[in-house]
Scaffold this motif. Structure first.
Motif, PDB file in Angstrom:
ATOM      1  N   GLY A  65       0.775  -1.224   0.000  1.00 23.52           N
ATOM      2  CA  GLY A  65       0.000   0.000   0.000  1.00 23.52           C
ATOM      3  C   GLY A  65       0.811   1.281   0.000  1.00 23.52           C
ATOM      4  N   LYS A  66       2.133   1.162   0.020  1.00 24.87           N
ATOM      5  CA  LYS A  66       2.988   2.350   0.049  1.00 24.87           C
ATOM      6  C   LYS A  66       3.710   2.518  -1.285  1.00 24.87           C
ATOM      7  CE  LYS A  66       4.057   2.442   4.986  1.00 24.87           C
ATOM      8  NZ  LYS A  66       3.194   1.426   5.471  1.00 24.87           N
ATOM      9  N   GLN A  67       3.798   3.760  -1.724  1.00 21.88           N
ATOM     10  CA  GLN A  67       4.566   4.066  -2.928  1.00 21.88           C
ATOM     11  C   GLN A  67       6.049   3.973  -2.569  1.00 21.88           C
ATOM     12  OE1 GLN A  67       3.423   7.562  -5.284  1.00 21.88           O
ATOM     13  NE2 GLN A  67       5.591   8.076  -5.360  1.00 21.88           N
ATOM     14  N   VAL A  68       6.781   3.082  -3.263  1.00 19.49           N
ATOM     15  CA  VAL A  68       8.208   2.925  -2.970  1.00 19.49           C
ATOM     16  C   VAL A  68       9.096   3.501  -4.072  1.00 19.49           C
ATOM     17  CG1 VAL A  68       7.901   0.939  -1.441  1.00 19.49           C
ATOM     18  CG2 VAL A  68       8.224   0.551  -3.885  1.00 19.49           C
ATOM     19  N   TRP A  69       8.493   3.826  -5.226  1.00 19.31           N
ATOM     20  CA  TRP A  69       9.262   4.392  -6.333  1.00 19.31           C
ATOM     21  C   TRP A  69       8.303   4.996  -7.343  1.00 19.31           C
ATOM     22  CZ3 TRP A  69       9.457   2.700 -11.559  1.00 19.31           C
ATOM     23  CH2 TRP A  69      10.489   3.257 -12.337  1.00 19.31           C
ATOM     24  N   ARG A  70       8.782   6.054  -7.997  1.00 16.12           N
ATOM     25  CA  ARG A  70       7.971   6.714  -9.023  1.00 16.12           C
ATOM     26  C   ARG A  70       8.914   7.378 -10.015  1.00 16.12           C
ATOM     27  NH1 ARG A  70       2.811  10.413  -8.229  1.00 16.12           N
ATOM     28  NH2 ARG A  70       2.783  11.525 -10.207  1.00 16.12           N
ATOM     29  N   GLN A  71       8.601   7.242 -11.293  1.00 13.83           N
ATOM     30  CA  GLN A  71       9.413   7.888 -12.317  1.00 13.83           C
ATOM     31  C   GLN A  71       8.601   8.081 -13.584  1.00 13.83           C
ATOM     32  OE1 GLN A  71      13.435   6.546 -12.705  1.00 13.83           O
ATOM     33  NE2 GLN A  71      13.534   7.104 -14.848  1.00 13.83           N
ATOM     34  N   SER A  72       8.862   9.195 -14.254  1.00  8.18           N
ATOM     35  CA  SER A  72       8.254   9.455 -15.552  1.00  8.18           C
ATOM     36  C   SER A  72       9.288   9.207 -16.630  1.00  8.18           C
ATOM     37  CB  SER A  72       7.758  10.900 -15.632  1.00  8.18           C
ATOM     38  OG  SER A  72       6.724  11.109 -14.709  1.00  8.18           O
ATOM     39  N   GLY A  73       8.816   8.783 -17.789  1.00  8.92           N
ATOM     40  CA  GLY A  73       9.707   8.542 -18.917  1.00  8.92           C
ATOM     41  C   GLY A  73       9.979   7.069 -19.124  1.00  8.92           C
ATOM     42  N   VAL A  74      10.715   6.795 -20.186  1.00  6.79           N
ATOM     43  CA  VAL A  74      11.045   5.415 -20.546  1.00  6.79           C
ATOM     44  C   VAL A  74      12.290   4.984 -19.778  1.00  6.79           C
ATOM     45  CG1 VAL A  74      11.702   3.885 -22.445  1.00  6.79           C
ATOM     46  CG2 VAL A  74      10.014   5.698 -22.827  1.00  6.79           C
ATOM     47  N   VAL A  75      12.230   3.787 -19.209  1.00 10.26           N
ATOM     48  CA  VAL A  75      13.348   3.215 -18.466  1.00 10.26           C
ATOM     49  C   VAL A  75      13.717   1.898 -19.137  1.00 10.26           C
ATOM     50  CG1 VAL A  75      14.076   2.321 -16.216  1.00 10.26           C
ATOM     51  CG2 VAL A  75      12.522   4.263 -16.327  1.00 10.26           C
ATOM     52  N   PRO A  76      15.006   1.651 -19.420  1.00  7.60           N
ATOM     53  CA  PRO A  76      15.407   0.369 -20.015  1.00  7.60           C
ATOM     54  C   PRO A  76      15.023  -0.798 -19.102  1.00  7.60           C
ATOM     55  CG  PRO A  76      17.223   1.949 -20.065  1.00  7.60           C
ATOM     56  CD  PRO A  76      16.132   2.559 -19.226  1.00  7.60           C
ATOM     57  N   ALA A  77      14.739  -1.939 -19.699  1.00  6.64           N
ATOM     58  CA  ALA A  77      14.264  -3.111 -18.952  1.00  6.64           C
ATOM     59  C   ALA A  77      15.222  -3.495 -17.828  1.00  6.64           C
ATOM     60  CB  ALA A  77      14.035  -4.285 -19.898  1.00  6.64           C
ATOM     61  N   SER A  78      16.524  -3.547 -18.121  1.00  7.77           N
ATOM     62  CA  SER A  78      17.488  -3.977 -17.104  1.00  7.77           C
ATOM     63  C   SER A  78      17.497  -3.018 -15.914  1.00  7.77           C
ATOM     64  CB  SER A  78      18.888  -4.093 -17.703  1.00  7.77           C
ATOM     65  OG  SER A  78      19.289  -2.843 -18.256  1.00  7.77           O
ATOM     66  N   GLN A  79      17.384  -1.739 -16.195  1.00  4.65           N
ATOM     67  CA  GLN A  79      17.353  -0.736 -15.125  1.00  4.65           C
ATOM     68  C   GLN A  79      16.060  -0.843 -14.325  1.00  4.65           C
ATOM     69  OE1 GLN A  79      18.000   3.281 -16.510  1.00  4.65           O
ATOM     70  NE2 GLN A  79      17.360   4.178 -14.581  1.00  4.65           N
ATOM     71  N   LEU A  80      14.942  -1.048 -15.001  1.00  5.98           N
ATOM     72  CA  LEU A  80      13.656  -1.177 -14.325  1.00  5.98           C
ATOM     73  C   LEU A  80      13.642  -2.406 -13.421  1.00  5.98           C
ATOM     74  CD1 LEU A  80      10.813  -0.113 -13.869  1.00  5.98           C
ATOM     75  CD2 LEU A  80      10.098  -1.288 -15.972  1.00  5.98           C
ATOM     76  N   GLU A  81      14.175  -3.514 -13.898  1.00 11.03           N
ATOM     77  CA  GLU A  81      14.244  -4.734 -13.077  1.00 11.03           C
ATOM     78  C   GLU A  81      15.107  -4.511 -11.844  1.00 11.03           C
ATOM     79  OE1 GLU A  81      15.320  -8.141 -15.439  1.00 11.03           O
ATOM     80  OE2 GLU A  81      13.716  -7.739 -16.878  1.00 11.03           O
ATOM     81  N   ALA A  82      16.240  -3.825 -12.006  1.00  6.65           N
ATOM     82  CA  ALA A  82      17.128  -3.548 -10.864  1.00  6.65           C
ATOM     83  C   ALA A  82      16.426  -2.655  -9.840  1.00  6.65           C
ATOM     84  CB  ALA A  82      18.418  -2.904 -11.360  1.00  6.65           C
ATOM     85  N   ILE A  83      15.692  -1.659 -10.313  1.00 14.07           N
ATOM     86  CA  ILE A  83      14.962  -0.760  -9.418  1.00 14.07           C
ATOM     87  C   ILE A  83      13.913  -1.543  -8.625  1.00 14.07           C
ATOM     88  CG2 ILE A  83      13.253   1.115  -9.370  1.00 14.07           C
ATOM     89  CD1 ILE A  83      14.888   2.321 -11.785  1.00 14.07           C
ATOM     90  N   ILE A  84      13.161  -2.396  -9.310  1.00 15.96           N
ATOM     91  CA  ILE A  84      12.112  -3.180  -8.640  1.00 15.96           C
ATOM     92  C   ILE A  84      12.724  -4.088  -7.582  1.00 15.96           C
ATOM     93  CG2 ILE A  84      10.355  -4.973  -8.972  1.00 15.96           C
ATOM     94  CD1 ILE A  84       9.874  -3.666 -11.781  1.00 15.96           C
ATOM     95  N   ARG A  85      13.819  -4.750  -7.929  1.00 20.82           N
ATOM     96  CA  ARG A  85      14.481  -5.632  -6.944  1.00 20.82           C
ATOM     97  C   ARG A  85      14.975  -4.838  -5.747  1.00 20.82           C
ATOM     98  NH1 ARG A  85      16.292  -8.132 -11.658  1.00 20.82           N
ATOM     99  NH2 ARG A  85      15.341 -10.168 -11.902  1.00 20.82           N
ATOM    100  N   ASP A  86      15.576  -3.680  -6.002  1.00 23.66           N
ATOM    101  CA  ASP A  86      16.129  -2.851  -4.946  1.00 23.66           C
ATOM    102  C   ASP A  86      15.045  -2.300  -4.029  1.00 23.66           C
ATOM    103  OD1 ASP A  86      18.301  -1.331  -3.653  1.00 23.66           O
ATOM    104  OD2 ASP A  86      17.273   0.407  -4.529  1.00 23.66           O
ATOM    105  N   LYS A  87      13.942  -1.848  -4.588  1.00 25.79           N
ATOM    106  CA  LYS A  87      12.900  -1.160  -3.828  1.00 25.79           C
ATOM    107  C   LYS A  87      11.954  -2.101  -3.099  1.00 25.79           C
ATOM    108  CE  LYS A  87      14.201   2.928  -5.142  1.00 25.79           C
ATOM    109  NZ  LYS A  87      14.875   3.835  -4.229  1.00 25.79           N
ATOM    110  N   THR A  88      11.994  -3.402  -3.428  1.00 31.24           N
ATOM    111  CA  THR A  88      11.019  -4.337  -2.830  1.00 31.24           C
ATOM    112  C   THR A  88      11.696  -5.445  -2.032  1.00 31.24           C
ATOM    113  OG1 THR A  88      10.965  -5.661  -4.869  1.00 31.24           O
ATOM    114  CG2 THR A  88       9.330  -3.897  -4.653  1.00 31.24           C
ATOM    115  N   LYS A  89      12.860  -5.166  -1.530  1.00 30.30           N
ATOM    116  CA  LYS A  89      13.574  -6.177  -0.717  1.00 30.30           C
ATOM    117  C   LYS A  89      12.847  -6.425   0.581  1.00 30.30           C
ATOM    118  CE  LYS A  89      18.153  -5.224  -2.467  1.00 30.30           C
ATOM    119  NZ  LYS A  89      19.433  -4.620  -2.251  1.00 30.30           N
TER     120      LYS A  89
END
Length: 99
Positions: free
Chosen positions: A75-99
């Protein structure tokens, strides 16, 4: 809005892609998000929200431009970004923010 709260109140991370059908960068991002979802499988829920059809939600969340992605967990916002993000970067962000 209560349905939206139910969707984001999950142990499972929820990535929301706010987009518009007329938005070129949104069309670029769509296959990237599809690949990311495929790589995470059931460990990630992905929702696509058309801002033109869901103006009240977009306004409430202060979506000013598209594409905008918001990642929620429990229920909490852990990340937000506008624009296109490369897949590898997006996957790394998701892993980092949801540990």
């Amino acid at each position: 809005m209560s349905k939206f709260q139910d969707l984001i109140n999950s142990d499972q991370p929820v990535l929301i892609d706010f987009f518009a059908t007329w938005c070129g960068p949104c069309q670029t991002l769509a296959p990237i998000i599809k690949d990311v979802k495929k790589n995470f499988g059931d460990d990630l829920k992905v929702l696509k929200v058309d801002i033109d059809k869901n103006q009240s939600l977009a306004s409430k969340l202060q979506i000013k431009g598209v594409p905008t992605m918001i990642l929620y967990q429990n229920g909490k916002q852990v990340w937000r970004q506008s624009g296109v993000v490369p897949a590898s970067q997006l996957e790394a962000i998701i892993r980092d923010k949801t540990k």
